[in-house]
Design an enzyme around this catalytic site. Sequence first.
Site, short mmCIF file in Angstrom:
data_model
loop_
_atom_site.label_atom_id
_atom_site.label_comp_id
_atom_site.label_asym_id
_atom_site.label_seq_id
_atom_site.Cartn_x
_atom_site.Cartn_y
_atom_site.Cartn_z
N ASP A 254 23.88 40.27 44.63
CA ASP A 254 23.23 39.08 45.16
C ASP A 254 24.19 38.34 46.08
OD1 ASP A 254 21.03 39.67 43.67
OD2 ASP A 254 21.49 38.27 42.04
N LYS A 276 18.56 37.37 47.11
CA LYS A 276 17.30 36.65 47.30
C LYS A 276 17.59 35.17 47.17
CE LYS A 276 14.96 38.70 44.00
NZ LYS A 276 15.88 39.72 43.51
N MET A 391 16.63 26.79 39.54
CA MET A 391 15.92 26.96 40.82
C MET A 391 14.98 25.78 41.07
SD MET A 391 15.10 30.97 40.04
CE MET A 391 14.61 30.53 38.36
#
Length: 482
Positions: A254, A276, A391
């Site tokens: 990542d 991502k 998030m």
Amino acid sequence: MQTVSSQQSNKRIAELAVLPVFFDLRGKRVVVIGGGEPAAWKTELLAAAGAQVDVYAEEVCEELSALASTSIILHPRPWTPDDLEGAALAIADIEDDAEAHAFIAAAKALAVPYNVIDRPEFCQFQFGAIVNRSPVVVGISTAGAAPILGQAVRRRIETLLPQTLTQWALLAAKLRGKVMDQLAAGPQRRAFWERLADRAFGSRAPDASDENINLPAASAAGRVTLVGAGPGDAELLTIKAVRALQSADVILFDDLVSSEVLELARREAKRMLVGKRAQRESCAQDEINAMMLSLARQGKHVVRLKSGDPMIFGRAGEEIEMLERHGVGVSVVPGISAGLALASRLGVSLTHRDHAQSVRFVTGHSRKGVLPDTLNWAALADPATTSVYYMSRRTLPGIVTELSARGMSLETPAIIAGSLGRADEQIWRGTIGEAVNAVEAFPLSAPTIFAVGDALSMKRAHVTSDPWNLSQYTDSIGIIHS
């Protein structure tokens, strides 16, 4: 599909101040000039490496005199340039600059590598600190800048390498010919050596059963290891995570994984960025799954390197299910999740006897990028439970609205953290009522967590020099996800 990493991540090795090399001195002649204790130490070191040492000095210290033997010959006279003829190395304990220059000139004329002890400006090569598990030998250099730091590094490494490593290394040398004859080059041999290395870092020395180890052909099938990289600090990796990185053929990582973590990976491993993150081009999960499956079917060891812990909002469940459905072996190495990293970073406990008896890790958005409609907001509004919303950069105002509507006071303590553990880290502390405005200072693309609960009002009594002084977590930890 994003298969090429950034320039920094593509770089397999960072810049080196010096090149570490190891001289094979067995049976070779080495010259030492000087008779003091520094010369005595270097003489003993060279003899331990199998060199034939000629020492030239008008006077020698008691320690050096006691070393005289068939492999260490003392010549009680001044040195001459001709004494360096045929030497593999030349080492001198010289304080006078003029004599040091004369020594260097003689060594250069005969193409002999030279070193003037404790005078880096007169050295073609340097001695570093040593960890001796011969035939495993670890050399440590600070390029002459900080010898004491080099000794501290040596002490740290000493604690990591068991004394029995010497015996395992000797066994490896004994088995090498058999391995070369019976196992094909590539994955088969590497799989065997990895199994032996796992045993070498155990708690025992090799025995007769290890010496008669069976060498069946290693399976050609590949495997996948999901590894948690933690919040970014490479020192927070587990030993098991480092071993996985060191044995990888391919690393799918990542973009939140730090370069310091990648630096610990096997140099030959191919590195592919599949990150991502909001507002950035990225690989779809189906593409990542297809890549893991294809590479594993080629017989490769694939490390799927994820920031934090792979089992907490890392879509590990989908990847494990897909790999197992296709018969690919998969294992998981945990990492430190962002919620736990935040607590240790600030020195606050997520649980507290008087304020919070449980912790919830909650997803901050659904597949559609908005708050999940399945969350139990009545339970989440309990201030005696610390909730960490992952998030949550875009959805934080909605979280506050939902919590307030269920009775949570706008004065409830809160923390916002973005890019935790990285150079651009941002941390804010206040109340949930203030958080709605405060979050506007955090970039939309920053990985952001939002922690809420009465326990967050507690502050540690003092600040340690280690920002990642990991706390002990008690009570229950609940995880809520969409």
